[in-house]
Design a protein around this motif. Structure first.
Motif, PDB file in Angstrom:
ATOM      1  N   LYS A   2       0.838  -1.190   0.000  1.00  0.00           N
ATOM      2  CA  LYS A   2       0.000   0.000   0.000  1.00  0.00           C
ATOM      3  C   LYS A   2       0.873   1.241   0.000  1.00  0.00           C
ATOM      4  CE  LYS A   2      -3.491   2.386   2.829  1.00  0.00           C
ATOM      5  NZ  LYS A   2      -4.237   2.361   4.098  1.00  0.00           N
ATOM      6  N   HIS A  37       3.774   0.673   2.586  1.00  0.00           N
ATOM      7  CA  HIS A  37       3.533  -0.292   3.655  1.00  0.00           C
ATOM      8  C   HIS A  37       3.298  -1.675   3.042  1.00  0.00           C
ATOM      9  CE1 HIS A  37       2.751   2.834   6.823  1.00  0.00           C
ATOM     10  NE2 HIS A  37       2.480   3.548   5.744  1.00  0.00           N
ATOM     11  N   GLU A  39       2.238  -4.148   4.974  1.00  0.00           N
ATOM     12  CA  GLU A  39       1.038  -4.586   5.683  1.00  0.00           C
ATOM     13  C   GLU A  39       0.380  -3.393   6.361  1.00  0.00           C
ATOM     14  OE1 GLU A  39       1.450  -8.085   8.166  1.00  0.00           O
ATOM     15  OE2 GLU A  39       3.381  -8.533   7.207  1.00  0.00           O
ATOM     16  N   GLU A  40      -0.933  -3.467   6.480  1.00  0.00           N
ATOM     17  CA  GLU A  40      -1.706  -2.405   7.124  1.00  0.00           C
ATOM     18  C   GLU A  40      -1.249  -2.240   8.570  1.00  0.00           C
ATOM     19  OE1 GLU A  40      -4.536   0.499   6.338  1.00  0.00           O
ATOM     20  OE2 GLU A  40      -4.139  -1.191   5.005  1.00  0.00           O
ATOM     21  N   ASP A  41      -1.169  -0.998   9.031  1.00  0.00           N
ATOM     22  CA  ASP A  41      -0.830  -0.671  10.417  1.00  0.00           C
ATOM     23  C   ASP A  41       0.588  -1.071  10.818  1.00  0.00           C
ATOM     24  OD1 ASP A  41      -3.411   0.334  10.787  1.00  0.00           O
ATOM     25  OD2 ASP A  41      -4.183  -1.638  11.335  1.00  0.00           O
TER      26      ASP A  41
END
Length: 284
Positions: A2, A37, A39-41
């Motif tokens: 992302k 990113h 992965e998210e978060d």
């Protein structure tokens, strides 16, 4: 994977990751920042900040990568590709960079794999200390002429008129957004100016980075200011800097044109810029 555009609104999310000197430019026009990113978060695997350099009109001819971090080469290549795609939307014809030798090995590997041509050179940035300035013959304690003053003594209207004078003459130093920058971006005491008949016709503008380094961002003078006024303005700001900052404070001068290169060579004939890797990729 992302990609997130880093803006003034979400910059706090990246406060612990971004270099402080880099982060303060987020939100300025011509500056764009991007994070990738996996992965998210999760913390970004890569981030970069680049600047669009106008070509005298509305469209940008070039972009410059200013800050770049990549956890690995794969992440570096991915964010560079996204940067290039976004730069293409603003009709950028070339992307370039300048990074210190011996640093950013992962990032340089990604840049080379993405087709950037690189070579070693001397940095355009000339870094000295306040102690170096204090040792100069020009740093005598001669009383300043009455038409020399700090920008802190100007009204907002006087400052803005001086800026318009710079832009009308096609001079903005390294500040593509000079007409948008508030007066408090510059150090009010050490940034100097020449004023003749109530009009500002010369500036030496200095910005203090979060790292406390002082960056000279504009040196400009035009008639009716004379060469002697220009020298006087340089001496005025130099003495103010010596008075207000410790000897180990760094001062950066960007040699962005022949006049600046000639000036630094004359004042500091034995000093050179640090070794850097410069690179460029032509679009199309």
């Amino acid at each position: 994977m992302k990609f997130v555009a880093i803006t003034k609104e979400n910059a706090d999310m990246y406060k612990g990751i971004l270099d402080a000197d880099a982060a303060e430019h987020i939100g300025r026009s011509h500056y764009l920042a991007l994070a990738m990113h996996e992965e998210e978060d999760h913390e970004p695997n890569a981030w970069l900040i680049w600047k669009l350099i106008p070509n005298g009109g509305r469209k940008s001819a070039e972009a410059e990568l200013l800050w770049f971090y990549a956890k690995d080469v794969k992440s570096g290549k991915a964010i560079l590709e996204e940067c290039e795609n976004r730069a293409a939307e603003t009709d950028v014809t070339a992307i370039r960079f300048e990074f210190p030798v011996g640093q950013k090995e992962t990032e340089l590997a990604a840049l080379k794999e993405m087709g950037y041509e690189t070579r070693e050179a001397e940095s355009r940035d000339f870094v000295i200390t306040v102690a170096d300035l204090d040792a100069l013959p020009i740093a005598d304690r001669t009383t300043a002429a009455p038409n020399l003053m700090s920008i802190g003594e100007l009204t907002i209207n006087q400052f803005r008129k001086g800026v318009r004078n710079c832009l009308f003459r096609g001079r903005a130093g390294i500040l593509e957004d000079l007409d948008e920058i508030p007066v408090n971006w510059f150090e009010p005491d050490v940034s100097g100016c020449v004023q003749i008949d109530g009009n500002v016709c010369g500036f030496l503008l200095v910005h203090k980075q979060p790292s406390k380094r002082l960056d000279v961002e504009l040196l400009f003078a035009v008639e009716p200011a004379s060469r002697q006024d220009m020298i006087g303005m340089i001496r005025f700001s130099l003495l103010k800097t010596i008075k207000n900052y410790s000897g180990d404070t760094q001062v950066l001068i960007r040699r962005c044109n022949d006049a600046t290169r000639a000036l630094t060579a004359k004042i500091f004939p034995e000093k050179k810029g640090t070794p850097v890797i410069i690179g460029e990729k032509q679009k199309g």
